[in-house]
Design a protein around this motif. Structure first.
Motif, short mmCIF file in Angstrom:
data_model
loop_
_atom_site.label_atom_id
_atom_site.label_comp_id
_atom_site.label_asym_id
_atom_site.label_seq_id
_atom_site.Cartn_x
_atom_site.Cartn_y
_atom_site.Cartn_z
N HIS A 110 5.13 10.71 38.06
CA HIS A 110 3.69 10.94 37.99
C HIS A 110 3.39 11.81 36.78
O HIS A 110 3.97 12.89 36.63
N CYS A 111 2.52 11.34 35.88
CA CYS A 111 2.22 12.10 34.66
C CYS A 111 1.03 11.46 33.95
O CYS A 111 0.48 10.47 34.41
N THR A 112 0.65 12.03 32.81
CA THR A 112 -0.38 11.38 31.99
C THR A 112 0.30 10.22 31.24
O THR A 112 1.52 10.27 31.00
N PRO A 113 -0.46 9.22 30.83
CA PRO A 113 0.16 8.15 30.04
C PRO A 113 0.73 8.68 28.72
O PRO A 113 1.75 8.17 28.23
N SER A 114 0.11 9.72 28.16
CA SER A 114 0.66 10.32 26.94
C SER A 114 2.07 10.85 27.19
O SER A 114 2.97 10.68 26.36
N TYR A 115 2.25 11.48 28.35
CA TYR A 115 3.58 12.03 28.63
C TYR A 115 4.59 10.91 28.91
O TYR A 115 5.75 11.02 28.53
N ALA A 116 4.15 9.85 29.57
CA ALA A 116 5.07 8.73 29.83
C ALA A 116 5.59 8.15 28.52
O ALA A 116 6.76 7.79 28.39
N ALA A 117 4.72 8.10 27.49
CA ALA A 117 5.14 7.61 26.18
C ALA A 117 6.04 8.63 25.49
O ALA A 117 7.07 8.29 24.91
N TYR A 118 5.65 9.89 25.58
CA TYR A 118 6.42 10.98 24.97
C TYR A 118 7.84 11.02 25.56
O TYR A 118 8.84 11.13 24.85
N LEU A 119 7.90 10.91 26.90
CA LEU A 119 9.20 11.02 27.57
C LEU A 119 10.11 9.85 27.21
O LEU A 119 11.33 10.03 27.06
N ALA A 120 9.54 8.67 27.06
CA ALA A 120 10.37 7.52 26.68
C ALA A 120 11.01 7.78 25.31
O ALA A 120 12.21 7.54 25.12
N ASP A 121 10.22 8.32 24.37
CA ASP A 121 10.76 8.68 23.06
C ASP A 121 11.86 9.72 23.18
O ASP A 121 12.91 9.63 22.55
N HIS A 122 11.57 10.73 24.00
CA HIS A 122 12.51 11.82 24.20
C HIS A 122 13.85 11.29 24.73
O HIS A 122 14.92 11.69 24.27
N VAL A 123 13.78 10.40 25.72
CA VAL A 123 14.99 9.88 26.35
C VAL A 123 15.83 9.10 25.32
O VAL A 123 17.05 9.25 25.24
N ARG A 124 15.15 8.31 24.50
CA ARG A 124 15.87 7.55 23.48
C ARG A 124 16.51 8.48 22.46
O ARG A 124 17.65 8.32 22.07
N ARG A 125 15.73 9.47 22.03
CA ARG A 125 16.16 10.34 20.92
C ARG A 125 17.18 11.38 21.37
O ARG A 125 18.23 11.53 20.76
N GLU A 126 16.88 12.08 22.45
CA GLU A 126 17.72 13.21 22.86
C GLU A 126 18.85 12.80 23.80
O GLU A 126 19.97 13.23 23.64
N ALA A 127 18.53 11.99 24.80
CA ALA A 127 19.57 11.61 25.76
C ALA A 127 20.32 10.37 25.27
O ALA A 127 21.32 9.98 25.86
N ARG A 128 19.82 9.78 24.18
CA ARG A 128 20.42 8.55 23.63
C ARG A 128 20.64 7.50 24.72
O ARG A 128 21.70 6.91 24.86
N MET A 129 19.59 7.34 25.51
CA MET A 129 19.63 6.36 26.60
C MET A 129 18.44 5.42 26.45
O MET A 129 17.42 5.79 25.90
N ASP A 130 18.59 4.23 27.01
CA ASP A 130 17.43 3.36 27.18
C ASP A 130 16.65 3.94 28.37
O ASP A 130 17.25 4.15 29.44
N PRO A 131 15.36 4.22 28.23
CA PRO A 131 14.61 4.80 29.35
C PRO A 131 14.78 4.01 30.66
O PRO A 131 14.75 4.58 31.75
#
Ligand SMILES: [Zn+2]
Length: 443
Positions: free
Chosen positions: A188-209
């Motif tokens: 549960h989050c804002t759509p902005s955060y859902a987009a931000y988190l997907a980027d974060h997961v790719r970049r930092e965790a090096r995972m496919d969201p």
């Protein structure tokens, strides 16, 4: 433990005539209460020459002048703590929230125990409509502060029996770690955060969201999840169903919510909030039917602390339908933005969310991130509309892409634009609400 299709089938699938009857009865009680206890409405009704006997049913509401946010602010400033529209004793108030998106003095909203129960009931119904069930583990990627999308969401999700995990924002790394440990399946989050988190997961965790395993993403607090191209992008990134909800800190945190058919947000608070759609300029009441566009106006049908009558939300909505395959009888709408967000180019109305939809529709050739640049205060904008958008793929022919985006903006929105393409990651990302407009004149 609820496990059917509806949390409150009796009201969610009720015949509209039955709903109207129920609302008429509840309005009567709410008005008795207001005339007896709200100094703000006692004065307002008196100034408008309205006596209690003039208001016998919902049809008579049209006689009552609107209540605006400015009036509530003035009422609060003149009569602290909660204003002359406060109709309960302070001792009966169990929590204070504030409406968001304001500068300076926050606008405070109180809830009594009964108000809180209603908030929880309707908000839980909304999450249930969005497909959240007791077996779900929901990561909460939003704050638990004065924000009405925080603690009331906790109350609602716990009420329906889901597992609530309050991670908040600014803790994406932790969110990913805990979601993996728990096997969380919802966010549960804002759509902005859902987009931000997907980027974060790719970049930092090096995972496919998608590897995180979220299957349900429930969004709110800003338009986005209902913008078709933005939704498609989020669903693609996460491999999840994305739905949205809409409410109001002054009324109930979530009153409208989308069912899994994703065809607009159902009206979900029939016993507690009466809805009107008005033409924002003239105040004329519009029929609630497909194709109608206007401003949402709320009237409390059961509220103790701060009951409001014909409260103008400034939310601009489009009515998308009055029936649904899910069987809910509450009409469906989509919010395109705040009335204040609207821009006007040579007489044509444009909402920033619609520009975002066009830019996002070019994904993956664009990242979907964009901002409109305003040289001077709106709503009037001298064409062309200045748009900065991120291209998605290095090496693309940017001149061609720019022309294509400009021509689609013209085709879809009937305005001319000047699009500047910038590299991915150039524009700011937001963990709470995004900002689609940059006001250059504010420095
Ligand atoms: Zn539905």
């Amino acid at each position: 433990m609820p496990d059917g299709q509806y949390l409150d089938p009796e009201i969610e699938t009720a015949d509209l005539a039955r709903v109207r009857e129920l609302q008429d009865a509840r309005l009567g009680k709410q008005l008795d209460y207001l005339f007896a206890r709200s100094p703000f409405y006692q004065e307002k009704f008196e100034a408008a020459g309205i006596r209690r006997e003039h208001l016998r049913s919902l049809a008579d509401l049209v006689r009552v002048p609107f209540t605006t946010k400015e009036e509530l602010r003035e009422s609060q400033a003149a009569s602290p703590p909660l204003g002359r529209h406060m109709a309960a004793e302070m001792a009966a108030v169990i929590r204070i929230h504030a409406s968001t998106g304001t500068t300076g003095q926050p606008s405070l909203v109180g809830v009594t125990r009964r108000d809180a129960e209603i908030w929880t009931r309707v908000t839980a119904r909304s999450f249930y409509t969005q497909g959240i069930r007791p077996t779900d583990i929901v990561m909460h990627g939003a704050s638990l502060t004065l924000f009405a999308g925080g603690l009331p969401v906790k109350d609602a999700l716990e009420h329906l029996g889901a597992t609530f995990v309050p991670v908040g924002t600014g803790a994406s790394e932790k969110l990913v770690m805990i979601a993996r440990t728990l096997g969380a399946n919802a966010l549960h989050c804002t759509p902005s955060y859902a987009a931000y988190l997907a980027d974060h997961v790719r970049r930092e965790a090096r995972m496919d969201p998608r590897e995180l395993g979220f299957k349900k993403i429930v969004c709110g607090a800003e338009p986005g999840a209902g913008i078709p191209a933005v939704r498609a992008r989020l669903e693609q990134a996460w491999g999840a169903r994305v739905t949205e909800g809409l409410g109001n800190a002054d009324m109930i945190p979530i009153i409208f919510a989308e069912c899994p058919n994703q065809s607009g947000m159902h009206y979900n608070g029939q016993e507690y909030v009466y809805i009107e759609i008005i033409e924002p300029e003239s105040g004329e009441v519009l029929p609630i039917e497909s194709g109608v566009s206007g401003e949402l106006v709320y009237t409390s049908l059961e509220r103790e602390c701060v009951p409001l009558v014909r409260f103008r939300t400034r939310d601009r909505v489009n009515i998308l339908g009055t029936s649904c395959r899910c069987g809910r009888t509450g009409f469906k709408l989509r919010c395109v933005g705040r009335t204040d967000d609207m821009l006007i180019l040579l007489g044509v109305n444009v909402f920033p969310s619609a520009v975002k939809d066009v830019v996002s529709s070019f994904s993956p050739r664009t990242t979907g991130e964009m901002q409109i640049l305003l040289d001077e205060p709106g709503p009037g904008v001298r064409p062309p509309l200045k748009v900065v958008a991120e291209f998605g793929e290095p090496g693309a022919d940017l001149a061609v892409l720019r022309r294509e985006v400009e021509s689609k903006i013209r085709a879809v929105l009937s305005v001319s634009s000047a699009v500047e393409l910038v590299p991915p990651g150039t524009l700011p990302r937001f963990e709470m609400k995004g900002r689609l407009v940059r006001k250059l004149y504010e420095g």
